[in-house]
Every structure is written in structure tokens, then in C-alpha cells.
Motif scaffolding. Structure first.
Motif, PDB file in Angstrom:
ATOM      1  N   VAL A  69       0.845  -1.198   0.000  1.00  0.00           N
ATOM      2  CA  VAL A  69       0.000   0.000   0.000  1.00  0.00           C
ATOM      3  C   VAL A  69       0.879   1.246   0.000  1.00  0.00           C
ATOM      4  N   ASP A 107       1.235   4.853   1.582  1.00  0.00           N
ATOM      5  CA  ASP A 107       0.727   5.660   2.696  1.00  0.00           C
ATOM      6  C   ASP A 107       1.166   7.115   2.535  1.00  0.00           C
ATOM      7  N   GLU A 137      -2.807  13.863   2.598  1.00  0.00           N
ATOM      8  CA  GLU A 137      -4.015  13.209   3.106  1.00  0.00           C
ATOM      9  C   GLU A 137      -5.177  13.380   2.133  1.00  0.00           C
ATOM     10  N   ALA A 151      -8.078   6.681  -2.518  1.00  0.00           N
ATOM     11  CA  ALA A 151      -8.219   5.433  -1.771  1.00  0.00           C
ATOM     12  C   ALA A 151      -9.669   4.977  -1.666  1.00  0.00           C
ATOM     13  N   GLU A 152      -9.810   3.710  -1.283  1.00  0.00           N
ATOM     14  CA  GLU A 152     -11.138   3.173  -1.012  1.00  0.00           C
ATOM     15  C   GLU A 152     -11.736   3.915   0.176  1.00  0.00           C
ATOM     16  N   THR A 153     -13.033   4.019   0.207  1.00  0.00           N
ATOM     17  CA  THR A 153     -13.725   4.706   1.290  1.00  0.00           C
ATOM     18  C   THR A 153     -13.292   4.147   2.642  1.00  0.00           C
ATOM     19  N   GLY A 154     -12.940   5.043   3.547  1.00  0.00           N
ATOM     20  CA  GLY A 154     -12.553   4.655   4.896  1.00  0.00           C
ATOM     21  C   GLY A 154     -11.108   4.227   5.050  1.00  0.00           C
ATOM     22  N   LYS A 155     -10.344   4.216   3.976  1.00  0.00           N
ATOM     23  CA  LYS A 155      -8.936   3.798   4.044  1.00  0.00           C
ATOM     24  C   LYS A 155      -8.030   5.028   3.985  1.00  0.00           C
ATOM     25  N   ASP A 156      -6.871   4.923   4.621  1.00  0.00           N
ATOM     26  CA  ASP A 156      -5.903   6.025   4.565  1.00  0.00           C
ATOM     27  C   ASP A 156      -4.641   5.624   3.809  1.00  0.00           C
ATOM     28  N   THR A 157      -4.772   4.580   2.991  1.00  0.00           N
ATOM     29  CA  THR A 157      -3.693   4.129   2.121  1.00  0.00           C
ATOM     30  C   THR A 157      -4.286   3.760   0.764  1.00  0.00           C
ATOM     31  N   ILE A 158      -3.413   3.664  -0.222  1.00  0.00           N
ATOM     32  CA  ILE A 158      -3.834   3.278  -1.573  1.00  0.00           C
ATOM     33  C   ILE A 158      -3.275   1.894  -1.859  1.00  0.00           C
ATOM     34  N   SER A 159      -4.159   0.953  -2.112  1.00  0.00           N
ATOM     35  CA  SER A 159      -3.738  -0.421  -2.419  1.00  0.00           C
ATOM     36  C   SER A 159      -3.355  -0.537  -3.889  1.00  0.00           C
TER      37      SER A 159
END
Length: 176
Positions: free
Chosen positions: A49, A51, A72, A79-87
Motif C-alpha cells: 500500500v 501511505d 491526506e 483510496a477506497e472509502t474509509g482507508k488512509d492508504t492506496i492499495s
């Protein structure tokens, strides 16, 4: 006239999408490979991910000076909803999925810059540009490439910084 198998967009200004009757498996495969390399470059700790700290490091490496809030917001927009990282899945969809709108997000522009910045020095020079276009099977001649870079190079140094690159690829309104 285009050869059979060439990707031709009959609707200029609109995105080509899979299923539009066009065949571009080689381009798509190479594009996905390049996107994965770009993701891996940003994902310094190799945890799968991206960050905020990794994003800030890469952005500063190309001459930008984002605040933590900027990073941020950029992650939140991608990012996906509710996530603070990008997969990887989200990054891959962003880079290779169907075009969702004409307006590209900042993460996509950053990723495109990193794809073209082959030597990761924070600039895209004629060699970087030409190599990437060859990989994407859209070769530019050496002469045309140099002219292209010189036209967009705001500080005549033979290479484009991030802002110049974004202006070249997406237009002046995106380079803010």
C-alpha cells in the motif's frame, strides 16, 4: 491511415475503453507492467500500500512541497472509502481502468510523471520521454522528441519538471 490492430479513437477528447471494439492487448499489458513498477517505486516499505509518508517522500523527490494535509487529501481522493492508504488494486484501477471522467486526479498525474521519469531524478528529459513512448509502442523520433521537450521546457534546461510535464500532458489548467 491506421493499420489493423492500431488503437484509433474515433471520438477525440473521449476515453477509449475496453469493449469499444478496439484491440489493444499489448498496450494494456505494457501499461499495467509500467503501472506496477510505478506503484512499487512509491511503496518504499513494500507492504502493498501507499501511505501518506511514502507519497510525501516521492512528491518532494520530484520538486513538489506538499503539506501533510495535501497528501491526506490526495490519498482520500484516490483510496477506497474509509482507508488512509492506496492499495495496488485501487492504483491499478486508477491507472488502467476505464476512464471515469475527463478530469484526471492529481494522483494519476503524479503516477504518470513517475512512469516517464525513468531515472527517477525528478525530471523528464528527451531520453526518458522517448524510452517510455517506445515501451508504450508509440515511438517518437529523436528529433521530434527533443522539439517536443524544448517547446514545453519553461527554463531551457532540456528537461521537464513536474509542472511542465503536467502542462504538456494534460494542459495548463491541471498544472496548479
Amino acid at each position: 491511415m491506421a493499420d489493423e490492430g492500431d488503437v484509433v479513437n474515433p471520438y477525440p477528447g473521449q476515453c477509449l475503453q475496453e469493449g469499444d471494439g478496439f484491440s489493444y492487448p499489448q498496450f494494456k499489458e505494457k501499461s499495467e507492467q509500467i503501472s506496477k513498477e510505478c506503484f512499487d517505486f512509491i511503496d518504499h516499505d513494500k507492504n502493498g500500500v501507499i501511505d501518506k509518508a511514502e507519497l510525501i517522500t516521492v512528491m518532494r523527490g520530484i520538486g513538489l512541497n506538499p503539506s501533510e494535509k495535501d497528501a491526506e487529501e490526495l490519498i482520500a481522493s484516490t483510496a477506497e472509502t474509509g482507508k488512509d492508504t492506496i492499495s495496488w488494486a485501487v492504483f491499478d484501477d486508477m491507472m488502467n481502468g476505464p476512464c471515469k471522467s475527463e478530469k484526471l486526479n492529481k494522483m494519476n498525474m503524479l503516477a504518470m510523471f513517475l512512469i516517464f521519469d525513468n531515472n527517477k531524478d525528478g525530471f523528464v528529459d528527451a531520453t526518458d520521454f522517448q524510452k517510455t513512448m517506445i515501451i508504450l509502442e508509440q515511438p517518437f523520433g529523436e528529433f521530434e522528441t527533443k522539439l517536443f521537450i524544448e517547446e514545453m521546457d519553461k527554463k531551457p534546461q532540456g528537461k521537464l519538471n513536474y509542472k511542465d510535464f503536467v502542462t504538456l500532458m494534460y494542459g495548463e489548467s491541471y498544472a496548479e
